[in-house]
Design an enzyme around this catalytic site. Sequence first.
Site, PDB file in Angstrom:
ATOM      1  CG  HIS A  51      41.026  35.225  36.770  1.00  0.00           C
ATOM      2  ND1 HIS A  51      41.736  35.279  37.946  1.00  0.00           N
ATOM      3  CD2 HIS A  51      41.055  33.928  36.383  1.00  0.00           C
ATOM      4  CE1 HIS A  51      42.163  34.074  38.261  1.00  0.00           C
ATOM      5  NE2 HIS A  51      41.772  33.218  37.327  1.00  0.00           N
ATOM      6  CG  ASP A  53      44.014  31.558  34.592  1.00  0.00           C
ATOM      7  OD1 ASP A  53      43.939  31.425  35.821  1.00  0.00           O
ATOM      8  OD2 ASP A  53      43.028  31.475  33.815  1.00  0.00           O
ATOM      9  CG  ASP A 173      39.840  30.533  38.700  1.00  0.00           C
ATOM     10  OD1 ASP A 173      38.783  29.863  38.777  1.00  0.00           O
ATOM     11  OD2 ASP A 173      40.649  30.388  37.771  1.00  0.00           O
TER      12      ASP A 173
END
Length: 982
Positions: A51, A53, A173
């Site tokens: 993941h 960002d 998320d």
Amino acid sequence: MIIKYYYILLLLVILISCTLSLNIKPQNKLNKPKVNLKSDQLNVHIVAHTHDDVGWLKTVDEYYYGANMSIQFAGVQYTLDSAITSLLENPERKFIYVEIAFFERWWNEQTSYTQQLVQQLVASGQLEFINGGWCMNDEATTYYDDIIDQMTLGHQFLYNNFGIMPSIGWHIDPFGHSSTMASLFGNMGYDAFIIGRMDYQDIGERLINKEMEFMWRSSESTPQYQIFTSVLRAMYCTPSGFDFEQGDPPIQDDPTLFDYNVYERAEAFVQVALEYATHFRTNNVLIPFGCDFAYMNANMYFKNIDKLIEHINANSSYGINLLYSTPSIYIDAVNRAGLTWEVKTDDLFPYADDQYSYWTGYFTSRPALKGYVRQNNALLHVMEQLLVTSNSQSMVQDIMVMRQAMGVLQHHDAVSGTEQQHVADDYAERLSIGNTATLQTMNQLVGQLLQKGKTAAPEFTFCPLLNESICPSTNPLSSGSSVPVVIYNSLSWTRYEQVKIPIPLVNVQVTNSSGQVIPSQILSYSSNTSILVFYVMVPPLGYSSFVIAPASNDDEDATKLENKYYSKPVKQDLIVLENSKVIALFDQLGNIMSITNKTSGQYINVTQEYLYYLPSFGTDETTQCSGAYIFLPIGTTAYQYNNNTPGITVSQGPIVQTLTRYWSDTMIQTYLLYVDSDHLETEEVVGPIDISDGIGKEVISRFTTSLQTDQTWYSDSNGMEMQKRVINYRPSWNLTVVQPVSGNYVPVNNIAFIQDVNQQVQFTVLTDRSRGCASLDNGEIEFMLHRRTLYDDQRGVGEPMNESTQIITTTKLIFHDISTRAQSHYRPQAQSISNPLYPMFTTTSMSSTLWPQQYSSSYSPLTGDLPEGLKIQTLQWVDSTMDAVLLRIQNIYQLDGQDTEDPQTVQIDLSQLFNSLKISSVTEMNLTGVMKYSNINRLQWNTTTPLPTSKLSKVFREKEDSQSSFVYEISPMDIRTFMVTF
Ligand SMILES: *[C@@H]1O[C@H](CO)[C@@H](O)[C@H](O)[C@H]1NC(C)=O
Ligand SMILES: *[C@@H]1O[C@H](CO)[C@@H](O)[C@H](O)[C@H]1NC(C)=O
Ligand SMILES: *[C@@H]1O[C@H](CO)[C@@H](O)[C@H](O)[C@H]1NC(C)=O
């Protein structure tokens, strides 16, 4: 000669490849690989993922390269290097990748050999792109235009380089989920939406009742975009004990070595899998392996997962089938189970992860950045339209930096305001660079558009700081030159609206493109800047121009003007702003009291206050603080924000009447009533928030009205469909009220309202940026304008949100009738506030009558206004090479069951749209423009409530592209996407 042939060949290749790329492949979704699923066993789908960002604790580039490791040990380039290598080592392995902003950086650095290897990995299904937007966008604070753009940017990259389109939304998320996101994914042609976060009370019940998967029919107007939704069992990271990259025990499978543990580890994992499976209805369960920035050392993961799979599958007594999988393989397996699924219609806001922690602060966090994003969205859309209508395709290259910056800014730690301060600064800088590049391109373009005959193209300048009343472009007025202003309208209907332009003089005259003097007014003035206001009529997707000239023979001197129009302090019991449609009454302190529709006599009593909540700094009960994500006030009281009496000034002029309340340089409010308007506008200067008393503040504006609102209010979803909100209530689950204030906050992006059904009236508030909003009592509605908190809220950002920005924000307050066509009172206005008229400036020594004759001083590429309700949502070149234009048409009205006349499906003939461009082909596409609409083949699901058949005729459209006619129907709230050639 050879060189010449070479060029011809190259030209041919380019021509062929252009034609090919237009000839969109019939099936360009991923070819899903064959996997070995067992019907009589639990299939455990291991999804290896990272993941990443697109900026958060580090900037997007720091994350890409792995700089600043002391802040966070993360470097996406290493992750991609490492994961790709691991995939090549073992064809059984699979990996998914999500954020194209990073992947594109990496891809551009690879040799063509590596690129080919990666293309093979994608073709074989070992590497699957999931989601595939430029980032994983936030869902609360994003505007629908921006979501569509950022998804399009990512999908175009994937289509161009791999010929594929992802099929799953993977928002594991984002901090709550919007109904618009769900229906946009449906419109893209996605099969499912996988999410990670859900309110702790809601998910608590769902876990027990095996309701972790459902059909989300999020839009009443476009139920056909319903999407199967799956909630992860325990967020998106590896189950504890199996994070092989972060120090959990490796699988040790050589019995001759010490610490042999493969049986024990396998047994433990089987227990985890069985526990996960108890919450799901099919014999499939998805277990993510990965977390934030995982797989920098992919081998540590893959090597151990290989062993886990091998060992568990070899032992039939477990009765479990472990496999490397992907979200799309998992969803296919769930679909094949053929079960009937519950239907959910409400959205997933607000989100709380425990009783103290409602993630409702970020709806407002960093309001300056939120405003800047919206401002740049408006600019980018002006630019995209101009590039098409002026046939300047090659210049698309020059604004890629802006498209990409906007893509980055939609990330769920960007526009959300949940990043560290240095990252927020980096985001703003990216936008600013994009903004500058766009304006440079615009300068060249607009000059050419205006050029007529032999006259040289005029040079244009722009005032990006117009909202702060800074506009150097009008300075030539003080040296006697005239300043022509070209006003651009990016909406698809003619607009008659006022513009405000800062000028360095008070005596000026404004003329329109026929050389006639038009009424204008000086709104306010200081020693060096006055604000000039005048009404303009601007055609759709086009412009009108006006000349501002120093008034040479003005018979009114400055003092007279001042007496007549300028703001003056007042001492009256009652202050009245009034035009032919509306009366607004204020008391002597400038507090609003009522708004009346003069025609009908209907009125609303309304007061407005600036208040603040005291952010929790971890008091008695809880250690939870209010911060970037979380809004947690101490108690439920909101305190008076201004303790002094404001200075009041009122101005009465022919164009606008204003009332300004000045408390300090950090808190100013101006009400404006324009002469032809049926509503009030306010302009508020808020911040920097004073913390000299050592406490943070969360500043709100609260309206209290005489309406009987039945505990209900409405807020928009990303600028699209309105969501009905009821105080202390959730439509699909039983809420235990733990936070009476922050637990009622929801995001608003553009529109919020309260209504009185008996009186058939409504009070609508339109905002220029996203913020939090709530109604905490009957007749009330409040908005959080700004916040400054002095403690971190322990959700990772690691910094207090101690931001010292000032915002200048515009809001429209509309009191209106709802007996017929209620939406017509605010939907077009909401589009106006999001897409302000865009002024461009030049300078001339010609007379005000001559100038418009020398240039094409007004222009529209359209044959006229679009039919009422329709908007050209997108008009842009796909890219600088492909000779095709992406055209999206939106119906801005929704079905809401309230209007006596429900909004209608509207027909449009695309061949009659443009006057200057002739459309030669139209292909209907999925929302992101990479797949033919007729090739979308979404999975079918059985649901407990079938799609509402009464509306089917309205919402389902023909799948076939009719090439003989370009007539299309756009149903309420639908967006249809076309690939068009001219
Ligand atoms: C509005 O305020 C006026 C003046 O205070 C009062 O007379 C009137 O009853 C109020 N109307 C409503 C509907 O509350
Ligand atoms: C909420 O609680 C009521 C009363 O206990 C019950 O009848 C209802 O089914 C519950 N609703 C949901 C969605 O759980
Ligand atoms: C004001 O009242 C008139 C007459 O009923 C109505 O036509 C008009 O739409 C109203 N204005 C607003 C803003 O509701």
